[in-house]
Write a protein that holds these residues in place. Sequence first.
Motif, PDB file in Angstrom:
ATOM      1  N   GLN A 183      -7.414  -2.591   3.266  1.00  0.00           N
ATOM      2  CA  GLN A 183      -6.929  -3.078   2.114  1.00  0.00           C
ATOM      3  C   GLN A 183      -6.324  -4.472   2.423  1.00  0.00           C
ATOM      4  N   ALA A 193       0.865  -1.183   0.108  1.00  0.00           N
ATOM      5  CA  ALA A 193       0.050   0.029   0.154  1.00  0.00           C
ATOM      6  C   ALA A 193       0.798   1.282  -0.104  1.00  0.00           C
ATOM      7  N   LEU A 250      -4.976   0.739   5.899  1.00  0.00           N
ATOM      8  CA  LEU A 250      -4.294  -0.541   5.853  1.00  0.00           C
ATOM      9  C   LEU A 250      -5.112  -1.602   6.260  1.00  0.00           C
ATOM     10  N   LEU A 265      -4.064  -5.835   4.370  1.00  0.00           N
ATOM     11  CA  LEU A 265      -2.586  -6.053   4.653  1.00  0.00           C
ATOM     12  C   LEU A 265      -2.498  -6.914   5.757  1.00  0.00           C
ATOM     13  N   TYR A 319       0.680  -0.780  13.156  1.00  0.00           N
ATOM     14  CA  TYR A 319      -0.287  -1.753  12.505  1.00  0.00           C
ATOM     15  C   TYR A 319       0.097  -3.301  12.727  1.00  0.00           C
ATOM     16  N   ALA A 370       3.305   2.015  10.201  1.00  0.00           N
ATOM     17  CA  ALA A 370       3.721   0.803  10.037  1.00  0.00           C
ATOM     18  C   ALA A 370       4.339  -0.011  11.237  1.00  0.00           C
ATOM     19  N   LEU A 420       4.154  -1.145   3.352  1.00  0.00           N
ATOM     20  CA  LEU A 420       3.782   0.181   3.349  1.00  0.00           C
ATOM     21  C   LEU A 420       4.717   1.074   2.706  1.00  0.00           C
ATOM     22  N   GLY A 474       2.601  -7.593   4.765  1.00  0.00           N
ATOM     23  CA  GLY A 474       2.365  -6.496   3.630  1.00  0.00           C
ATOM     24  C   GLY A 474       3.311  -5.237   4.200  1.00  0.00           C
TER      25      GLY A 474
END
Length: 365
Positions: free
Chosen positions: A90, A41, A87, A92, A117, A114, A98, A96
């Motif tokens: 989407q 993302a 996030l 993730l 999350y 980041a 970013l 994932g």
Amino acid sequence: MTESLTVNLGERSYSISIGSDLRSAIQAQVADLLKAGRKIAVLTDRTIAARQAEALQAMFGAAPMLAVAAGEETKSVAELGRVLEFLAAQGLDRTGVLVTVGGGVIGDLGGFAAASYLRGIEFIQVPTTLLAMVDSSIGGKTGINLTAGKNLAGAFHQPRGVFIDTQFLATLAPREFAAGAAEIIKYGLLGDAALLAQLERAPLTMTSDNLAAVIRRSCELKARIVEADERELAADGGRALLNLGHTFGHAIEQVAGYGTYLHGEAVAIGLCAAARLSAKLGSLSAADVARVDAVVAAHALPIRLRAPLALPALLAVMARDKKVRAGLPRFVVLQTLGVAVTRSDGITPIQVEACFRAVGAVDSL
């Protein structure tokens, strides 16, 4: 030509790539991630989304993208929540990645998102301003501002990699370029007298032949300091040296109101104040202070406040600075031009107040 250097932090080591067109390298990184089944993302700001639409499409294709408002006010609890919800929406997972594309605000906000999350996913920095290229994209400091002060919530979270594409500077406003130059001047003052002399002889511009070399040298200086003291735990010196000018500068940013001064502009005034504090401590001469003022001014940066700020408000914010230890502000001062040290003892409130007044603060408005 692409150059690279490594920030050596064991299992958290990463590469900084520097070049004039890194779109293909970023495309390749994205392709490798997608091929490995990892979702990506992108976080950027609306200015970059408008000005660099073609480049963003080329680098990231159909990857989901969130564009937030540009400016320091975006480093907020509310915007952090918005990025985290993006996030999650989407889908993730912990594999994932970013990608943050923008200046220091985007890197700081995205990096903290980041780090938070799913208790931490990887992120890649693609800085688009000079300040982010030479400073905020490197070293893993991420965070947001609180009402009480700047960068008071955040995490140490190193990026997976940093891609410094100097072509982004072609659309950078002159004021933003100057703001980045403040951090480069800082590096010269704290640890590279030769770099400082170079900036004095020929102030840096967007058309300077040595621009890429100066960016690389700045990155190298920061990388070596971060390697030695990643989490700013050294009792003296260490990563705290990178705060030269920032103890004064952060207070100026907050009291003036975020957006009144760009971060680099506030740091520039802070460098001039720190030079005066160093002189009061006996380590710099009046001629040295004049040199600091001159190199700052030569880069189209302020050496004084544009409008007076109240001294009590500045001191109150400084007392809440995250660098305070055992109730005492921790200052970075200059032993000489090119060598900095940290000091918390032997500095009196009267000296600090005098330095603020010297750059335009007043006792009351």
